[in-house]
Design a protein around this motif. Structure first.
Motif, PDB file in Angstrom:
ATOM      1  N   GLU A   1     -39.102  88.359 -43.379  1.00  0.00           N
ATOM      2  CA  GLU A   1     -39.670  89.535 -42.717  1.00  0.00           C
ATOM      3  C   GLU A   1     -39.943  89.245 -41.239  1.00  0.00           C
ATOM      4  O   GLU A   1     -41.035  89.478 -40.710  1.00  0.00           O
ATOM      5  N   ALA A   2     -38.914  88.714 -40.577  1.00  0.00           N
ATOM      6  CA  ALA A   2     -39.060  88.299 -39.174  1.00  0.00           C
ATOM      7  C   ALA A   2     -39.283  89.497 -38.256  1.00  0.00           C
ATOM      8  O   ALA A   2     -38.624  90.528 -38.399  1.00  0.00           O
ATOM      9  N   ARG A   3     -40.208  89.337 -37.294  1.00  0.00           N
ATOM     10  CA  ARG A   3     -40.442  90.375 -36.291  1.00  0.00           C
ATOM     11  C   ARG A   3     -39.422  90.284 -35.163  1.00  0.00           C
ATOM     12  O   ARG A   3     -39.151  91.268 -34.490  1.00  0.00           O
ATOM     13  N   ALA A   4     -38.912  89.063 -34.926  1.00  0.00           N
ATOM     14  CA  ALA A   4     -38.000  88.884 -33.790  1.00  0.00           C
ATOM     15  C   ALA A   4     -37.274  87.554 -33.933  1.00  0.00           C
ATOM     16  O   ALA A   4     -37.666  86.692 -34.723  1.00  0.00           O
ATOM     17  N   VAL A   5     -36.213  87.418 -33.133  1.00  0.00           N
ATOM     18  CA  VAL A   5     -35.533  86.129 -32.977  1.00  0.00           C
ATOM     19  C   VAL A   5     -35.707  85.688 -31.537  1.00  0.00           C
ATOM     20  O   VAL A   5     -35.415  86.442 -30.606  1.00  0.00           O
ATOM     21  N   VAL A   6     -36.208  84.469 -31.362  1.00  0.00           N
ATOM     22  CA  VAL A   6     -36.287  83.866 -30.032  1.00  0.00           C
ATOM     23  C   VAL A   6     -34.968  83.136 -29.811  1.00  0.00           C
ATOM     24  O   VAL A   6     -34.616  82.226 -30.568  1.00  0.00           O
ATOM     25  N   LEU A   7     -34.230  83.547 -28.778  1.00  0.00           N
ATOM     26  CA  LEU A   7     -32.846  83.094 -28.595  1.00  0.00           C
ATOM     27  C   LEU A   7     -32.703  82.281 -27.308  1.00  0.00           C
ATOM     28  O   LEU A   7     -33.169  82.692 -26.251  1.00  0.00           O
ATOM     29  N   GLY A   8     -32.063  81.125 -27.424  1.00  0.00           N
ATOM     30  CA  GLY A   8     -31.857  80.286 -26.240  1.00  0.00           C
ATOM     31  C   GLY A   8     -30.508  79.598 -26.262  1.00  0.00           C
ATOM     32  O   GLY A   8     -29.733  79.731 -27.215  1.00  0.00           O
ATOM     33  N   ALA A   9     -30.256  78.811 -25.201  1.00  0.00           N
ATOM     34  CA  ALA A   9     -28.983  78.095 -25.072  1.00  0.00           C
ATOM     35  C   ALA A   9     -28.802  77.145 -26.255  1.00  0.00           C
ATOM     36  O   ALA A   9     -29.769  76.605 -26.773  1.00  0.00           O
ATOM     37  N   PRO A  10     -27.551  76.930 -26.697  1.00  0.00           N
ATOM     38  CA  PRO A  10     -26.291  77.499 -26.191  1.00  0.00           C
ATOM     39  C   PRO A  10     -25.818  78.697 -27.015  1.00  0.00           C
ATOM     40  O   PRO A  10     -24.626  78.927 -27.139  1.00  0.00           O
ATOM     41  N   PHE A  11     -26.747  79.485 -27.553  1.00  0.00           N
ATOM     42  CA  PHE A  11     -26.375  80.533 -28.510  1.00  0.00           C
ATOM     43  C   PHE A  11     -26.512  81.948 -27.953  1.00  0.00           C
ATOM     44  O   PHE A  11     -26.594  82.915 -28.710  1.00  0.00           O
ATOM     45  N   GLU A  12     -26.527  82.068 -26.612  1.00  0.00           N
ATOM     46  CA  GLU A  12     -26.731  83.393 -26.001  1.00  0.00           C
ATOM     47  C   GLU A  12     -25.702  84.419 -26.487  1.00  0.00           C
ATOM     48  O   GLU A  12     -26.006  85.612 -26.575  1.00  0.00           O
ATOM     49  N   ALA A  13     -24.495  83.937 -26.821  1.00  0.00           N
ATOM     50  CA  ALA A  13     -23.429  84.866 -27.243  1.00  0.00           C
ATOM     51  C   ALA A  13     -23.779  85.594 -28.543  1.00  0.00           C
ATOM     52  O   ALA A  13     -23.159  86.617 -28.874  1.00  0.00           O
ATOM     53  N   ALA A  14     -24.775  85.091 -29.281  1.00  0.00           N
ATOM     54  CA  ALA A  14     -25.147  85.744 -30.546  1.00  0.00           C
ATOM     55  C   ALA A  14     -25.990  86.998 -30.327  1.00  0.00           C
ATOM     56  O   ALA A  14     -26.211  87.770 -31.258  1.00  0.00           O
ATOM     57  N   GLU A  15     -26.443  87.220 -29.078  1.00  0.00           N
ATOM     58  CA  GLU A  15     -27.375  88.341 -28.845  1.00  0.00           C
ATOM     59  C   GLU A  15     -26.825  89.692 -29.303  1.00  0.00           C
ATOM     60  O   GLU A  15     -27.485  90.408 -30.069  1.00  0.00           O
ATOM     61  N   PRO A  16     -25.603  90.083 -28.888  1.00  0.00           N
ATOM     62  CA  PRO A  16     -25.105  91.396 -29.344  1.00  0.00           C
ATOM     63  C   PRO A  16     -24.948  91.472 -30.867  1.00  0.00           C
ATOM     64  O   PRO A  16     -25.216  92.518 -31.469  1.00  0.00           O
ATOM     65  N   LEU A  17     -24.522  90.362 -31.494  1.00  0.00           N
ATOM     66  CA  LEU A  17     -24.374  90.331 -32.961  1.00  0.00           C
ATOM     67  C   LEU A  17     -25.695  90.629 -33.647  1.00  0.00           C
ATOM     68  O   LEU A  17     -25.743  91.338 -34.656  1.00  0.00           O
ATOM     69  N   LEU A  18     -26.783  90.065 -33.100  1.00  0.00           N
ATOM     70  CA  LEU A  18     -28.100  90.269 -33.696  1.00  0.00           C
ATOM     71  C   LEU A  18     -28.621  91.671 -33.394  1.00  0.00           C
ATOM     72  O   LEU A  18     -29.122  92.372 -34.284  1.00  0.00           O
ATOM     73  N   ARG A  19     -28.438  92.092 -32.144  1.00  0.00           N
ATOM     74  CA  ARG A  19     -28.971  93.404 -31.746  1.00  0.00           C
ATOM     75  C   ARG A  19     -28.299  94.544 -32.514  1.00  0.00           C
ATOM     76  O   ARG A  19     -28.953  95.527 -32.881  1.00  0.00           O
ATOM     77  N   GLU A  20     -26.986  94.396 -32.760  1.00  0.00           N
ATOM     78  CA  GLU A  20     -26.310  95.509 -33.449  1.00  0.00           C
ATOM     79  C   GLU A  20     -26.760  95.623 -34.912  1.00  0.00           C
ATOM     80  O   GLU A  20     -26.504  96.621 -35.576  1.00  0.00           O
ATOM     81  N   ARG A  21     -27.463  94.594 -35.385  1.00  0.00           N
ATOM     82  CA  ARG A  21     -28.043  94.668 -36.731  1.00  0.00           C
ATOM     83  C   ARG A  21     -29.502  95.128 -36.689  1.00  0.00           C
ATOM     84  O   ARG A  21     -30.234  95.032 -37.669  1.00  0.00           O
TER      85      ARG A  21
END
Length: 548
Positions: free
Chosen positions: A108-128
């Protein structure tokens, strides 16, 4: 405040010790005080993103320089951390995104804290529909005081190594953290002014996250942290960091010591000084005594004290430490009668003078249980067994998790008396040392004998051409009258027909010499073919599926 967070903030105010990141290209040293000041601003950024007490936060980041303040900031908000499984260049990103979404839903995560080197995952996560908070933007938040925390607040949801399709996370509280930290610190007689910790372990694994990040952050230990990729690209970097920073405490799984031993053999005379090391813990996967001997031999030229090489036992369910030997004993083997072990489940010691005429097993002892942890060995009816009888290891104490978060809800880990079934088979010696023989689900039963996969794998790994740490023994026809097993190994020569035939033949011979039974089949695969967990452990059950 919980004692864990209380001590962490007090440490930040008083210590000059800190964290070194960015080796070998751009080393950066920050004191725990500086990290705390960054964390206070990050906590402001998290508050603005709606992260509050009791919330769960996923973290997808690879750089220790980012992870340290981000974790502290999440704890300052009274939230829990889940280090998400990290995609590799071979990962199918669509599958990874789906599995990650399952995990985030489960906790039941409220958010994902995202950092290097995985910035490219941002759109994949946001579209979900997942809220993403960028680590590089968090320090722009206002300086923010920590919220109050309690001992029962969840600090960490540690994903277990296993199937990503049906994930589960070990629930670790602030009290669990605090008790485990002192149990480890006291056992190793850690000296804040003299000891320096060196680690390349992944921070999504309990040994890296707890042993080499949260514990030093709580106490104010000096720690040098690089990434697993830095180590794998140049394993000798590990030794170079020990030399440069006069490292005293380090840890790794067995396969890494195998790699290090080979690199030290090739290193130039006088190029390294490893004499500072007090503790080189070998844990997280079965310990191979031959690997430790090879490392002691290879390290001799560089002043490595063989007494520093220390097999240990730990698991996420006890926060981290189960048993740790006292310093200065090195590897202590229990030499027992192999036939009595397999037939009767008894670990009967063989005196030195009889070793040559007896079928023996040399099993590493893993030290004494740490303080505030009690253990017992039980039979299939869960009745306690006497010393040197082999059964399932159970543990109890305030560092033991209350249970797991799963896709079907919370699942308790303890029985009504507080005992945790570890799933490991082993025994206690007369002196109280812990010995682990294997996982209950992996034991192969043949002709009434219990054969442990680690014995088969050790024999297979002695064959030249087999990649170190890449041999798996798997049960075939489990539970049938005629259980058997296969041996699957990786080799760089997997496309050379003659070499493959030789490897197969020599594995059959080596295994038969070791355990007295032949594998039904031997498979030689290319590098990277064996299924592994996110932390690099071999997955026997997944390997078995590949065979069918």
């Amino acid at each position: 405040m919980s004692r864990f967070t209380d001590e962490m903030y007090a440490t930040a105010r008083s210590t000059s010790h800190g964290l070194v990141t960015g080796e070998p290209d751009a080393p950066l040293r920050q004191s725990w005080g500086e990290i705390h000041r960054t964390a206070r601003r990050m906590a402001g950024g998290l508050a603005a993103a709606g992260i509050d007490h009791g919330h769960a936060v996923g973290v997808l980041a690879g750089m220790p320089v980012d992870i340290a303040p981000a974790c502290q900031a999440i704890w300052m908000r009274g939230a829990s951390i889940t280090m998400l499984h990290q995609p590799t260049p071979r990962t199918d990103l669509a599958v990874w995104a789906r599995d990650t979404e399952t995990v985030l839903g489960m906790i039941e995560a409220r958010a994902v804290v995202l950092g290097a080197p995985f910035e490219a995952a941002e759109p994949l996560l946001r579209e979900r529909g997942i809220t993403v908070v960028r680590i590089d933007q968090l320090p722009e938040g206002p300086d923010t005081d920590p919220v109050p925390t309690t001992e029962s607040d969840v600090a960490l949801l540690q994903l277990t190594s296993g199937s990503t399709g049906s994930p589960k996370a070990v629930q670790i509280t602030h009290e669990n953290f605090y008790v485990n930290a002192y149990a480890m610190f006291d056992r190793v007689k850690f000296q804040l002014d003299n000891d320096v910790m060196i680690s390349w372990l992944p921070l999504f694994h309990d040994m890296g996250m707890v042993g080499f990040l949260s514990v030093p952050m709580q106490f104010g230990a000096e720690v040098v942290c690089v990434t697993p990729l830095d180590f794998l690209m140049r394993p000798v970097l590990w030794a170079e960091l020990i030399d440069k920073y006069r490292g005293t405490v380090t840890a790794a799984p067995n396969f890494a010591y195998s790699l290090l031993a080979r690199r030290l053999k090739q290193a130039e005379e006088g190029s390294l000084d490893l004499s500072s090391v007090r503790y080189m813990w070998n844990g997280a996967e079965p310990v191979d005594p031959d690997t430790m001997d090879a490392l002691a031999e290879a390290g001799k030229r560089f002043g490595l004290n063989p007494m520093a090489l220390t097999p240990v036992y730990g698991m996420a369910e006890t926060t981290l430490a189960v048993s740790v030997p006292d310093a200065g004993h090195g590897q202590v083997l229990d030499v027992i009668d192999a036939d009595l072990l397999e037939a009767l489940g008894k670990a009967v010691p063989v005196p030195e003078q009889h070793v040559a005429h007896t079928n023996v097993r040399r099993l590493p002892t893993l030290g004494y249980l740490v303080d505030q942890l009690e253990g017992r060995v039980v039979d299939s009816e869960r009745e306690p067994l006497p010393t040197r009888s082999v059964g399932v290891i159970e543990l109890r104490g305030p560092a033991v998790t209350s249970g797991y978060v799963t896709v079907d809800g919370f699942r308790p880990a303890q029985d009504e008396d507080g005992w945790l079934d570890t799933g490991d088979i082993g025994y206690f010696t007369d002196e109280g040392l812990v010995v682990v023989c294997g996982r209950i689900k992996d034991v192969i039963i043949m002709g009434g004998r219990n054969i442990f996969p680690t014995d088969i794998e050790r024999a297979a790994m002695r064959v030249s051409g087999v990649r170190p740490g890449n041999a798996v023994a798997v049960r075939l026809d489990a539970g049938q009258k005629r259980e058997s097993f296969a041996v699957v190994v990786e080799s760089n020569d997997h496309q050379n027909h003659d070499e493959v035939k030789r490897i197969e033949r020599e594995i059959v011979h080596a295994v038969f010499s070791e355990v007295g039974v032949r594998p039904r089949t031997v498979a030689v695969l290319g590098p990277g073919a064996l299924p592994k967990t996110s932390s690099g452990k071999l997955r026997r059950s997944a390997t078995a599926i590949h065979l069918h």
